[in-house]
Design a protein around this motif. Structure first.
Motif, PDB file in Angstrom:
ATOM      1  N   THR A  14     -10.934  -3.729  -0.536  1.00  0.00           N
ATOM      2  CA  THR A  14     -10.484  -5.108  -0.671  1.00  0.00           C
ATOM      3  C   THR A  14     -10.001  -5.567   0.694  1.00  0.00           C
ATOM      4  O   THR A  14      -9.058  -4.997   1.244  1.00  0.00           O
ATOM      5  N   LYS A  44      -4.218   6.211  -5.224  1.00  0.00           N
ATOM      6  CA  LYS A  44      -3.301   5.508  -4.318  1.00  0.00           C
ATOM      7  C   LYS A  44      -4.069   4.459  -3.522  1.00  0.00           C
ATOM      8  O   LYS A  44      -5.274   4.580  -3.306  1.00  0.00           O
ATOM      9  N   THR A  45      -3.368   3.423  -3.051  1.00  0.00           N
ATOM     10  CA  THR A  45      -3.963   2.364  -2.248  1.00  0.00           C
ATOM     11  C   THR A  45      -3.551   2.556  -0.799  1.00  0.00           C
ATOM     12  O   THR A  45      -2.371   2.740  -0.502  1.00  0.00           O
ATOM     13  N   TYR A  46      -4.535   2.479   0.095  1.00  0.00           N
ATOM     14  CA  TYR A  46      -4.296   2.677   1.520  1.00  0.00           C
ATOM     15  C   TYR A  46      -4.687   1.422   2.283  1.00  0.00           C
ATOM     16  O   TYR A  46      -5.711   0.797   1.989  1.00  0.00           O
ATOM     17  N   HIS A  85     -16.837   4.118  -2.720  1.00  0.00           N
ATOM     18  CA  HIS A  85     -15.644   3.292  -2.901  1.00  0.00           C
ATOM     19  C   HIS A  85     -15.886   1.859  -2.456  1.00  0.00           C
ATOM     20  O   HIS A  85     -16.675   1.596  -1.557  1.00  0.00           O
ATOM     21  N   PRO A 133       0.829  -1.208   0.000  1.00  0.00           N
ATOM     22  CA  PRO A 133       0.000   0.000   0.000  1.00  0.00           C
ATOM     23  C   PRO A 133       0.865   1.260   0.000  1.00  0.00           C
ATOM     24  O   PRO A 133       2.019   1.232   0.421  1.00  0.00           O
ATOM     25  N   THR A 140     -13.593  -8.242  -2.349  1.00  0.00           N
ATOM     26  CA  THR A 140     -13.998  -6.838  -2.455  1.00  0.00           C
ATOM     27  C   THR A 140     -15.396  -6.660  -1.908  1.00  0.00           C
ATOM     28  O   THR A 140     -16.274  -7.487  -2.130  1.00  0.00           O
TER      29      THR A 140
END
Length: 126
Positions: free
Chosen positions: A99, A74-76, A96, A12, A112
């Motif tokens: 996952t 971006k992935t958090y 949103h 992440p 998901t």
């Protein structure tokens, strides 16, 4: 997570801890005692919190709500904890999907969803 540990999923961009809790306008121990006398769990809290701050639906939260600033694309990694006394809590991020990669410190096959329910996994004694 230690710096030398690797993820079982794509790295992440950033991590954040979210502690979902409650705000009580009375003594929590007294609420538990009252519930015990009636043979019930404690009454509901007066508000729910994220990292100790109330959400936008309560009069006390006009200036002091929790917000996580993010960058688009971006992935958090969110580590979400239910610290409420006796509530199952639902968590969603408007517009949103999320996952899920780990539950209770155990990696799972990623799936998901748009909503999480975070509940106690065992009966509680009050």
């Amino acid at each position: 997570m230690p710096k030398d540990e690797t993820f079982s999923f794509p790295q992440p961009y950033q991590e954040a801890n979210l502690v979902l809790g409650e705000w009580w306008n009375r003594d929590v121990e007294e609420a538990v005692k009252q519930g015990n006398k009636l043979g019930l769990p404690p009454a509901m809290s007066d508000a729910h919190t994220i990292n100790g701050k109330p959400g936008p639906l309560f009069p006390c939260s006009e200036k002091h709500t929790y917000a996580l600033e993010v960058e688009s694309g971006k992935t958090y990694l969110l580590r979400i904890v239910n610290a409420a006394l006796n509530d199952e809590l639902f968590f969603t991020i408007a517009g949103h999907n999320m996952t899920v990669v780990e539950i209770d410190a155990v990696y799972v096959k990623p799936f998901t969803t748009n909503t999480l329910i975070i509940a106690l996994d065992r009966p509680q004694t009050f």
